[in-house]
Write an enzyme that holds these catalytic residues in place. Structure first.
Site, PDB file in Angstrom:
ATOM      1  N   SER A 167       0.832  -1.217   0.000  1.00  0.00           N
ATOM      2  CA  SER A 167       0.000   0.000   0.000  1.00  0.00           C
ATOM      3  C   SER A 167       0.860   1.258   0.000  1.00  0.00           C
ATOM      4  O   SER A 167       0.527   2.254  -0.659  1.00  0.00           O
ATOM      5  CB  SER A 167      -0.969   0.004   1.189  1.00  0.00           C
ATOM      6  OG  SER A 167      -0.292  -0.230   2.396  1.00  0.00           O
TER       7      SER A 167
ATOM      8  N   HIS B  26      -1.963  -8.883   1.968  1.00  0.00           N
ATOM      9  CA  HIS B  26      -1.650  -7.606   2.640  1.00  0.00           C
ATOM     10  C   HIS B  26      -2.776  -7.326   3.655  1.00  0.00           C
ATOM     11  O   HIS B  26      -3.071  -8.164   4.507  1.00  0.00           O
ATOM     12  CB  HIS B  26      -1.488  -6.531   1.551  1.00  0.00           C
ATOM     13  CG  HIS B  26      -0.894  -5.240   2.005  1.00  0.00           C
ATOM     14  ND1 HIS B  26      -0.228  -5.072   3.192  1.00  0.00           N
ATOM     15  CD2 HIS B  26      -0.876  -3.994   1.403  1.00  0.00           C
ATOM     16  CE1 HIS B  26       0.189  -3.809   3.308  1.00  0.00           C
ATOM     17  NE2 HIS B  26      -0.202  -3.143   2.238  1.00  0.00           N
TER      18      HIS B  26
ATOM     19  N   HIS C 103       5.821 -12.834   7.195  1.00  0.00           N
ATOM     20  CA  HIS C 103       6.017 -11.439   6.779  1.00  0.00           C
ATOM     21  C   HIS C 103       7.169 -11.369   5.779  1.00  0.00           C
ATOM     22  O   HIS C 103       8.111 -12.151   5.857  1.00  0.00           O
ATOM     23  CB  HIS C 103       6.315 -10.536   7.983  1.00  0.00           C
ATOM     24  CG  HIS C 103       6.076  -9.093   7.685  1.00  0.00           C
ATOM     25  ND1 HIS C 103       7.049  -8.282   7.141  1.00  0.00           N
ATOM     26  CD2 HIS C 103       4.963  -8.327   7.809  1.00  0.00           C
ATOM     27  CE1 HIS C 103       6.528  -7.071   6.962  1.00  0.00           C
ATOM     28  NE2 HIS C 103       5.275  -7.071   7.359  1.00  0.00           N
TER      29      HIS C 103
ATOM     30  N   ARG D 144       3.509  -4.910  16.492  1.00  0.00           N
ATOM     31  CA  ARG D 144       2.104  -4.454  16.429  1.00  0.00           C
ATOM     32  C   ARG D 144       1.187  -5.549  16.957  1.00  0.00           C
ATOM     33  O   ARG D 144       0.153  -5.270  17.558  1.00  0.00           O
ATOM     34  CB  ARG D 144       1.741  -4.081  14.976  1.00  0.00           C
ATOM     35  CG  ARG D 144       2.626  -2.973  14.413  1.00  0.00           C
ATOM     36  CD  ARG D 144       2.406  -2.779  12.925  1.00  0.00           C
ATOM     37  NE  ARG D 144       2.744  -3.972  12.146  1.00  0.00           N
ATOM     38  CZ  ARG D 144       2.562  -4.103  10.845  1.00  0.00           C
ATOM     39  NH1 ARG D 144       2.028  -3.100  10.156  1.00  0.00           N
ATOM     40  NH2 ARG D 144       2.902  -5.206  10.209  1.00  0.00           N
TER      41      ARG D 144
ATOM     42  N   ASP E 298      -1.959  -8.554  11.655  1.00  0.00           N
ATOM     43  CA  ASP E 298      -3.341  -8.968  11.391  1.00  0.00           C
ATOM     44  C   ASP E 298      -3.794 -10.150  12.238  1.00  0.00           C
ATOM     45  O   ASP E 298      -4.983 -10.456  12.290  1.00  0.00           O
ATOM     46  CB  ASP E 298      -3.493  -9.310   9.905  1.00  0.00           C
ATOM     47  CG  ASP E 298      -3.157  -8.125   9.024  1.00  0.00           C
ATOM     48  OD1 ASP E 298      -3.599  -7.011   9.361  1.00  0.00           O
ATOM     49  OD2 ASP E 298      -2.445  -8.300   8.023  1.00  0.00           O
TER      50      ASP E 298
END
Ligand code: CMX
Length: 438
Positions: free
Chosen positions: A244, A274, A321, A330, A376
């Site tokens: 992105s 993604h 990843h 995160r 995620d």
């Protein structure tokens, strides 16, 4: 130039300095080698190839993301907060990414107020959204709504009027600020349209950007507002090479305005490898619970299901990843949030148990470079806990946050005068010939 806007003023000073240094060095040392590229990197999606400038954040494979040098735990500590809330204001992160300095509480408040002043949605955007079939994926509605706002682009208008190159960043800044201000309203509109029969909630402009977003979604309670502030902070940026961010940079480099560039970025974020992975994770978890007939599966049951997923030729969403080689900070920040705010939740317990099982299985495959959870893997379970259980909407939340990083970076690209991006491609025949006799 004398700017009234304090962020713009600071940005102008900082970017002028860096631009001058960059230009001078380019002239003097432009041919110095920075890196080499291997056969595997050309075939393998350009992993690790150092080929673009991105000021706002830097990703270390082991340590994870740092925004202007600050890790997520440091930012949770140091960024301005609202009242007694423990979570950082995303406004503060935007300021930091723009000018490389932690803002004061007053500067963060100034940004909250700026975004309130810029929030006005042109009438036709609602018509564009309403024209789409209700079962259009929320990311498609989001992207289309952003595109439709392009008609109000300051950059496009000023470019048509013959704006000088030295003003590109200024017009990019204006568009970016307007777009960021509007995104929570657009996203909340789409959410309430699809899942609540169009019963919309008026904004509460006494709230901050993230708090007001939580309010407009219609999820009650201060804890959810805290979660949104944290969520919108940690998803904002992940250096420049992710799809992105890179899309924003690439499309923006053609001097497409920020609306066009950001809408394109959202189309990249909407891919399952993604940002869409956040919806895929939670779908996968519920599918597993359904298949196993329990909301509290054991580690052995989870391991069996993971193996079934892999045997079907699918990936385990939320794991792996392209750059990271450790659990994503995160993910860790969201786990910490759950530990601090939530006493017991079935779905969060499943996420944690999956975390105990999946890395060993992925390691055993021998090909997965990073067996650890990414951002995620956790977000959906937190959202479900607070009642936001419309999975297809999750990537829109990611998108609202991502605007902060990629648009501040777009301002930098314009200020530094970075050119049209145009790497060299090669044919497979040419590539194979390069290594044939080595
Ligand atoms: N489950 C199963 N297999 C996986 C895997 C996973 N979670 N992650 C990687 N692999 C596989 C790859 O598919 C690849 O297999 P093939 O060689 O058979 O094609 C192999 O392991 C090597 O891949 P890699 O070099 O480790 O990973 P990549 O850099 O190519 O891809 C990513 C990274 C994120 C696309 C991949 O790990 C993946 O598909 N993960 C699941 C989807 C996901 O969670 N995406 C979200 C990423 C974060 C975000 O952007 O939001």
């Amino acid at each position: 130039m004398n700017y009234v806007d304090p962020l713009k003023k600071k940005f102008a000073e900082k970017s002028e300095q860096l631009r001058t240094e960059l230009r001078a060095t380019l002239k003097e040392k432009g041919n110095t080698k920075i890196d080499e590229v291997s056969f595997a990197q050309v075939v393998g999606g350009m992993r690790g190839v150092k080929s673009m400038i991105w000021e706002t954040s830097q990703l270390d494979p082991v340590e994870g993301i740092r925004f202007r040098g600050y890790s997520i735990p440091e930012l949770r500590e140091l960024l301005p907060k609202r009242g007694d809330d423990k979570e950082p204001l995303p406004e503060g992160l935007f300021w930091l990414m723009m000018v490389g300095e932690l803002p004061t509480d007053e500067q963060a408040k100034w940004l909250s107020d700026q975004w309130v002043q810029r929030v006005n949605l042109p009438e036709h955007i609602i018509k564009v959204i309403e024209a789409l079939p209700i079962d259009t994926h929320p990311m498609t509605q989001f992207s289309a709504a952003i595109m439709s706002m392009q008609q109000s682009s300051v950059f496009a208008r000023r470019y048509n009027e013959g704006m000088s190159k030295s003003e590109y960043w200024d017009a990019t800044y204006e568009d970016s600020m307007n777009l960021i201000a509007r995104l929570p309203r657009v996203a909340a509109y789409i959410y309430r349209r699809i899942y609540f029969k169009g019963e919309h909630i008026a904004p509460d402009f006494s709230l901050d950007w993230g708090g007001n977003f939580a309010h407009m979604l219609g999820i009650k309670g201060d804890d959810f507002k805290s979660l949104m502030r944290l969520y919108l902070t940690i998803h904002a940026d992940h250096e420049g090479g992710n799809a992105s961010a890179h899309t924003t940079h690439l499309v923006g480099s053609t001097l497409s305005d920020p609306y066009l560039a950001f809408s394109a970025a959202m189309n990249a974020l909407a891919g399952p490898l993604h940002g869409l992975a956040n919806q895929e994770v939670i779908k996968w978890i519920y599918k597993m619970c359904d298949a196993l007939g329990t909301s509290n599966p054991s580690k052995e049951q989870i391991a069996d299901y993971v193996n079934t997923t892999l045997a079907a030729g699918l990936v385990i969403p939320g794991y792996g990843h392209a750059v990271l080689r450790q659990p994503d900070p995160r993910f860790v920040a969201q786990k910490k949030f759950a530990e601090e705010y939530i006493s017991d939740s079935d779905v969060i317990n499943v996420v944690w148990r999956v975390y105990e099982v999946v890395p060993d299985i992925l390691k055993s495959l021998g090909k997965v470079k990073n067996p650890w959870p990414n951002v995620d893997a956790h977000s959906g379970a937190l959202l479900v806990h607070y009642g936001l259980n419309q999975f297809s909407f999750y990537t829109v939340l990611f998108g609202v946050s991502r605007a902060l990083g990629v648009l501040s970076s777009l301002c930098w690209s314009r200020a530094l005068g970075l050119p049209l991006e145009r790497p060299k491609s090669v044919t497979t025949e040419w590539l194979l010939a390069q290594v044939k006799d080595q």
